[in-house]
Design a protein around this motif. Structure first.
Motif, PDB file in Angstrom:
ATOM      1  N   LEU A  22     -54.545   2.607  39.302  1.00 51.14           N
ATOM      2  CA  LEU A  22     -54.105   3.192  38.032  1.00 51.14           C
ATOM      3  C   LEU A  22     -52.603   3.021  37.851  1.00 51.14           C
ATOM      4  CD1 LEU A  22     -55.999   6.587  37.614  1.00 51.14           C
ATOM      5  CD2 LEU A  22     -55.970   4.673  36.024  1.00 51.14           C
ATOM      6  N   LYS A  23     -51.848   3.239  38.906  1.00 49.78           N
ATOM      7  CA  LYS A  23     -50.390   3.124  38.833  1.00 49.78           C
ATOM      8  C   LYS A  23     -49.987   1.705  38.464  1.00 49.78           C
ATOM      9  CE  LYS A  23     -46.226   4.678  39.219  1.00 49.78           C
ATOM     10  NZ  LYS A  23     -45.709   5.482  38.133  1.00 49.78           N
ATOM     11  N   ALA A  24     -50.706   0.721  39.017  1.00 52.15           N
ATOM     12  CA  ALA A  24     -50.419  -0.672  38.678  1.00 52.15           C
ATOM     13  C   ALA A  24     -50.666  -0.937  37.191  1.00 52.15           C
ATOM     14  CB  ALA A  24     -51.270  -1.605  39.537  1.00 52.15           C
ATOM     15  N   LEU A  25     -51.636  -0.257  36.614  1.00 56.87           N
ATOM     16  CA  LEU A  25     -51.947  -0.437  35.192  1.00 56.87           C
ATOM     17  C   LEU A  25     -51.001   0.327  34.279  1.00 56.87           C
ATOM     18  CD1 LEU A  25     -55.843  -0.124  35.321  1.00 56.87           C
ATOM     19  CD2 LEU A  25     -54.518  -2.206  34.894  1.00 56.87           C
ATOM     20  N   THR A  26     -50.568   1.511  34.713  1.00 60.64           N
ATOM     21  CA  THR A  26     -49.775   2.379  33.838  1.00 60.64           C
ATOM     22  C   THR A  26     -48.276   2.162  33.973  1.00 60.64           C
ATOM     23  OG1 THR A  26     -49.785   4.169  35.468  1.00 60.64           O
ATOM     24  CG2 THR A  26     -51.555   4.173  33.823  1.00 60.64           C
ATOM     25  N   GLY A  27     -47.839   1.441  34.980  1.00 59.73           N
ATOM     26  CA  GLY A  27     -46.421   1.123  35.126  1.00 59.73           C
ATOM     27  C   GLY A  27     -45.572   2.299  35.526  1.00 59.73           C
ATOM     28  N   THR A  28     -44.587   2.589  34.716  1.00 61.74           N
ATOM     29  CA  THR A  28     -43.594   3.591  35.099  1.00 61.74           C
ATOM     30  C   THR A  28     -43.934   5.005  34.652  1.00 61.74           C
ATOM     31  OG1 THR A  28     -42.319   3.169  33.092  1.00 61.74           O
ATOM     32  CG2 THR A  28     -41.739   1.869  35.051  1.00 61.74           C
ATOM     33  N   SER A  29     -45.032   5.182  33.984  1.00 59.43           N
ATOM     34  CA  SER A  29     -45.381   6.520  33.495  1.00 59.43           C
ATOM     35  C   SER A  29     -45.621   7.469  34.670  1.00 59.43           C
ATOM     36  CB  SER A  29     -46.652   6.465  32.644  1.00 59.43           C
ATOM     37  OG  SER A  29     -47.035   7.782  32.287  1.00 59.43           O
ATOM     38  N   PRO A  30     -45.190   8.716  34.530  1.00 56.87           N
ATOM     39  CA  PRO A  30     -45.483   9.698  35.585  1.00 56.87           C
ATOM     40  C   PRO A  30     -46.926  10.214  35.500  1.00 56.87           C
ATOM     41  CG  PRO A  30     -44.208  10.722  33.839  1.00 56.87           C
ATOM     42  CD  PRO A  30     -44.311   9.257  33.497  1.00 56.87           C
ATOM     43  N   HIS A  31     -47.671   9.779  34.479  1.00 62.35           N
ATOM     44  CA  HIS A  31     -49.029  10.262  34.256  1.00 62.35           C
ATOM     45  C   HIS A  31     -50.056   9.226  34.706  1.00 62.35           C
ATOM     46  CE1 HIS A  31     -47.370  13.584  31.980  1.00 62.35           C
ATOM     47  NE2 HIS A  31     -46.636  12.709  31.328  1.00 62.35           N
ATOM     48  N   CYS A  32     -51.162   9.702  35.267  1.00 64.67           N
ATOM     49  CA  CYS A  32     -52.255   8.806  35.654  1.00 64.67           C
ATOM     50  C   CYS A  32     -52.905   8.179  34.425  1.00 64.67           C
ATOM     51  CB  CYS A  32     -53.317   9.578  36.440  1.00 64.67           C
ATOM     52  SG  CYS A  32     -52.718  10.230  37.983  1.00 64.67           S
ATOM     53  N   PHE A  33     -53.011   8.952  33.363  1.00 63.99           N
ATOM     54  CA  PHE A  33     -53.614   8.496  32.114  1.00 63.99           C
ATOM     55  C   PHE A  33     -52.628   8.754  30.971  1.00 63.99           C
ATOM     56  CE2 PHE A  33     -57.109   9.708  34.904  1.00 63.99           C
ATOM     57  CZ  PHE A  33     -57.867   8.545  34.895  1.00 63.99           C
ATOM     58  N   ILE A  44     -52.858  11.481  27.998  1.00 64.42           N
ATOM     59  CA  ILE A  44     -53.904  11.494  26.981  1.00 64.42           C
ATOM     60  C   ILE A  44     -54.399  12.923  26.786  1.00 64.42           C
ATOM     61  CG2 ILE A  44     -54.651   9.118  27.428  1.00 64.42           C
ATOM     62  CD1 ILE A  44     -57.016  10.281  29.042  1.00 64.42           C
ATOM     63  N   ASP A  45     -55.055  13.159  25.691  1.00 68.60           N
ATOM     64  CA  ASP A  45     -55.631  14.473  25.418  1.00 68.60           C
ATOM     65  C   ASP A  45     -56.679  14.784  26.478  1.00 68.60           C
ATOM     66  OD1 ASP A  45     -57.909  16.174  23.949  1.00 68.60           O
ATOM     67  OD2 ASP A  45     -55.989  16.562  22.966  1.00 68.60           O
ATOM     68  N   VAL A  46     -56.814  16.039  26.838  1.00 62.68           N
ATOM     69  CA  VAL A  46     -57.747  16.425  27.899  1.00 62.68           C
ATOM     70  C   VAL A  46     -59.203  16.137  27.535  1.00 62.68           C
ATOM     71  CG1 VAL A  46     -56.198  18.144  28.915  1.00 62.68           C
ATOM     72  CG2 VAL A  46     -57.799  18.829  27.109  1.00 62.68           C
ATOM     73  N   LYS A  47     -59.500  15.937  26.264  1.00 54.20           N
ATOM     74  CA  LYS A  47     -60.871  15.649  25.838  1.00 54.20           C
ATOM     75  C   LYS A  47     -61.171  14.151  25.747  1.00 54.20           C
ATOM     76  CE  LYS A  47     -60.870  19.827  23.023  1.00 54.20           C
ATOM     77  NZ  LYS A  47     -60.839  20.322  21.657  1.00 54.20           N
ATOM     78  N   THR A  48     -60.177  13.312  25.930  1.00 54.72           N
ATOM     79  CA  THR A  48     -60.327  11.878  25.698  1.00 54.72           C
ATOM     80  C   THR A  48     -61.388  11.237  26.582  1.00 54.72           C
ATOM     81  OG1 THR A  48     -58.058  11.679  24.916  1.00 54.72           O
ATOM     82  CG2 THR A  48     -59.104   9.670  25.712  1.00 54.72           C
ATOM     83  N   VAL A  49     -61.379  11.515  27.855  1.00 54.15           N
ATOM     84  CA  VAL A  49     -62.339  10.865  28.756  1.00 54.15           C
ATOM     85  C   VAL A  49     -63.766  11.225  28.361  1.00 54.15           C
ATOM     86  CG1 VAL A  49     -63.153  10.699  31.144  1.00 54.15           C
ATOM     87  CG2 VAL A  49     -60.701  10.661  30.660  1.00 54.15           C
ATOM     88  N   SER A  50     -64.024  12.496  28.084  1.00 52.08           N
ATOM     89  CA  SER A  50     -65.370  12.905  27.665  1.00 52.08           C
ATOM     90  C   SER A  50     -65.784  12.215  26.373  1.00 52.08           C
ATOM     91  CB  SER A  50     -65.442  14.422  27.481  1.00 52.08           C
ATOM     92  OG  SER A  50     -65.308  15.063  28.725  1.00 52.08           O
TER      93      SER A  50
END
Length: 154
Positions: A22-33, A44-50
């Motif tokens: 995930l880190k390789a995909l998201t780059g420098t963001s401190p967030h996993c998603f 992302i919004d907490v409802k996004t994955v669902s």
């Protein structure tokens, strides 16, 4: 009841590899998603994955296709012979797998951050974190998932 409690999750080697990917995909963001359509650095919004899981099981929906959303059946399991699944079902599957691996139900509950049953007096006095037991449980589950994936890749 209703009080939040801290929860430490011990990452198995399997989980750590997923977060590294995930880190390789998201780059420098401190967030996993990370959110991609916001000016500020947020997740992302907490409802996004669902919502995204549901959008990929459209055969179970009685609504019209939503614009700018996936409307397919890419995540329908067993040709649709079973019902729609949600991310919560993955939690239950993980707990069931832990149980099948011989992990005690009390440790599984702690891995899932369930409020422990019993009197408030017990919860007030008994504060052992079961860190070693939880770490062993997560490791065991991660190794089982690795074995399943390895078997499917043959």
């Amino acid at each position: 009841m209703g009080k939040k409690q801290g929860h430490r999750v011990y990452l198995s080697d399997f989980s750590l590899r997923q977060f590294q990917a995930l880190k390789a995909l998201t780059g420098t963001s401190p967030h996993c998603f990370p959110a991609r359509n916001h000016k500020e650095d947020t997740h992302i919004d907490v409802k996004t994955v669902s919502k995204q899981v549901g959008d990929r099981q459209i055969r179970f929906k009685t609504r019209k296709d939503l614009s700018r959303r996936a409307n397919d059946n890419a995540l329908v399991l067993k040709c649709g012979s079973h019902r729609e699944w949600t991310p919560q079902d993955m939690r239950r599957t993980g707990a069931t797998m832990m149980q099948a691996l011989g992990i005690l139900p009390d440790i599984i509950d702690r891995c899932q951050n369930h409020v422990m049953a019993g009197s408030r007096v017990r919860r007030h006095y008994l504060h052992h974190e079961f860190a070693d037991e939880k770490k062993a449980a997560w490791d065991k589950l991660g190794k089982q998932i690795d074995a399943i994936l390895e078997q499917n890749n043959r």
